[in-house]
Design a protein around this motif. Sequence first.
Motif, short mmCIF file in Angstrom:
data_model
loop_
_atom_site.label_atom_id
_atom_site.label_comp_id
_atom_site.label_asym_id
_atom_site.label_seq_id
_atom_site.Cartn_x
_atom_site.Cartn_y
_atom_site.Cartn_z
N ASP A 1 -8.54 -3.07 3.82
CA ASP A 1 -7.90 -1.95 4.51
C ASP A 1 -7.73 -0.76 3.57
OD1 ASP A 1 -7.75 -3.46 6.78
OD2 ASP A 1 -5.66 -4.08 6.47
N GLY A 2 -7.35 -1.06 2.34
CA GLY A 2 -7.17 0.01 1.37
C GLY A 2 -8.48 0.70 1.03
N SER B 1 -1.01 10.46 -0.45
CA SER B 1 -0.13 11.51 0.07
C SER B 1 0.29 12.48 -1.02
CB SER B 1 1.11 10.89 0.72
OG SER B 1 1.99 10.34 -0.25
N HIS C 1 -2.04 -2.75 -2.34
CA HIS C 1 -2.27 -2.84 -0.90
C HIS C 1 -2.44 -1.46 -0.30
CE1 HIS C 1 -1.48 -7.12 -1.02
NE2 HIS C 1 -0.31 -6.90 -1.62
N SER C 2 -2.73 -1.44 0.98
CA SER C 2 -3.04 -0.17 1.65
C SER C 2 -1.84 0.77 1.64
CB SER C 2 -3.51 -0.43 3.08
OG SER C 2 -2.53 -1.16 3.80
N GLN C 3 -0.61 0.23 1.74
CA GLN C 3 0.56 1.11 1.74
C GLN C 3 0.75 1.80 0.39
OE1 GLN C 3 0.69 -2.18 2.18
NE2 GLN C 3 2.46 -3.14 1.18
N HIS C 4 0.37 1.11 -0.69
CA HIS C 4 0.45 1.73 -2.01
C HIS C 4 -0.57 2.86 -2.13
CE1 HIS C 4 1.81 -2.58 -3.04
NE2 HIS C 4 2.88 -1.84 -2.81
N ALA D 1 -1.83 4.52 0.39
CA ALA D 1 -1.44 5.60 1.29
C ALA D 1 -0.43 6.53 0.64
CB ALA D 1 -0.88 5.01 2.58
N GLU D 2 0.54 5.95 -0.07
CA GLU D 2 1.52 6.80 -0.75
C GLU D 2 0.87 7.60 -1.87
OE1 GLU D 2 5.81 6.54 -3.11
OE2 GLU D 2 4.95 4.74 -2.21
N SER E 1 4.51 -5.81 -7.00
CA SER E 1 3.38 -6.40 -6.29
C SER E 1 2.24 -6.65 -7.27
CB SER E 1 2.91 -5.48 -5.17
OG SER E 1 1.73 -5.96 -4.57
N ASP F 1 6.96 -1.81 -6.87
CA ASP F 1 7.27 -2.74 -5.79
C ASP F 1 7.14 -4.19 -6.21
OD1 ASP F 1 7.74 -0.62 -4.15
OD2 ASP F 1 5.86 -0.76 -3.02
#
Length: 505
Positions: free
Chosen positions: A450-451, A498, A489-492, A494-495, A485, A483
Amino acid sequence: MVAIAYTVAFQGVEGRLVEVQASVAAGLPSFAIVGLPDKAVSEARERVRAAFNALSIALPSRKITVNLSPADLPKEGSHFDLPIALSVLSALDMVPAETLARVLSLGELSLDGRLVPVAGALPAAMTAAIDARDLICPAECGAEAAWVASVPVFAPARLKQVIDHLCDRSPLSRSTQGEAVASPLTGDLRDVKGQERAKRALEVAAAGRHHLLMVGPPGAGKSMLASRLPGLLPPLEPAEALSSSTIHSIAGLLKDGGIPRHAPFRDPHHTASMAAIVGGGRGARPGEISLAHHGVLFMDELPEFSRQVLDTLRQPIETGEVVVARANAHIRYPCRFLLVAAANPCRCGYLAEPARSCNRAPGCGPDYLGRISGPLMDRFDLRLEVPAVKLDDLDLPSAGDSTAETAARVAAARSVQRARFARLAPDSGVSCNADAPPPILEQIAAPDADGRALIRRAAEKLGLTARGYHRVLRSARSIADLDESEKVHSQHLAEAISYRLPFMP
């Protein structure tokens, strides 16, 4: 007879051993200093002569020649006074030559025989350690030089004490190292009202040593945020503190012999010259980027800096060192710093403010920020807008984590990174995600499916360069470390993406 004393000439942060050879021979009375001395060194003969008079030592009516060897190495600074005086005294059989041969000395002489403090005691002590010599320096420099524990450091206050020590009439006691300098008090992160996104970017920047650019109207809190960044950084490792303090010693900025264990913070004005920023000028002194080594360089009003100055930052940001080229030498200074910059969106600063009018909109924004070249803009890992603070936010009580709480997360993330790079690249000297080379970066920040799809879409839409792609991965790795981790992951991602939004069309 030729008598020899030893001192040091500084080339960047390194000291080079210099033989100070003195000869007293028959001939017309004179006192000459040769070996490429600068004006301060040439004037040493008058200071030495006056200091001798203060001790009732009369120079003979003979030809005195002092040679600074190697003769093709430029000699700069007043710290040559003491070794010149000692070599002449040895040539006059007033100081034992065999004792003087085991000593490296530096210090400026006043006319009454006092020793005046000079810059560079710390790198001089390092040179003395390499050459297995004792160090004699002015009293005010002793605590600084004593941080090199393997070197016996003696720090007298007057020339007479040096003579008595070398003649074994009144031996000096060894100097002790100064106290570690406490971190200066800075404001708390909770003092900043609103700007939660900017606080998060500040935390990410501190966690991985990522360069940060903040763009927003006047009064939004950009400078206030930047001033809180040093409080988020962990204390310097001993090797880092010594490396940073060596540069400050060369620049004469160490006070009371203390070695700072906190990250330095430098904030030059936008009128600073190129020599002030990158180094150079008389004596090729270190610039602000080197004085910020292992710390923070804050450049407020970034577009107001000279375009030439800004573009010279591009290579040091990548390599972590700056080379000051001269006709007879290339001086290298380390400059591994965290660059934090702030800028208004346009010259008046209120381009996006609906309550204020700008008669040059909309072209004034791209024209103003266009002073920052694309290659330099690309080197900022994090770029974000800092909007104006609403009046309602100012009335709210302080919220969010304090500086201490955020610094604890940053320290934990830095510890994880240090252990990771010690395992994967033990000899590279890399300790932060911002410095991770691409081969290792692909191991530690490989995105999931996803990432990978997300960053591919972002690269097409934002026009990411290869450098920009790697900087997104580095930022995402730091976010994942915060985090706790193991994987990115994709949320990392995405941030991290941004924070790469462009400011210019």
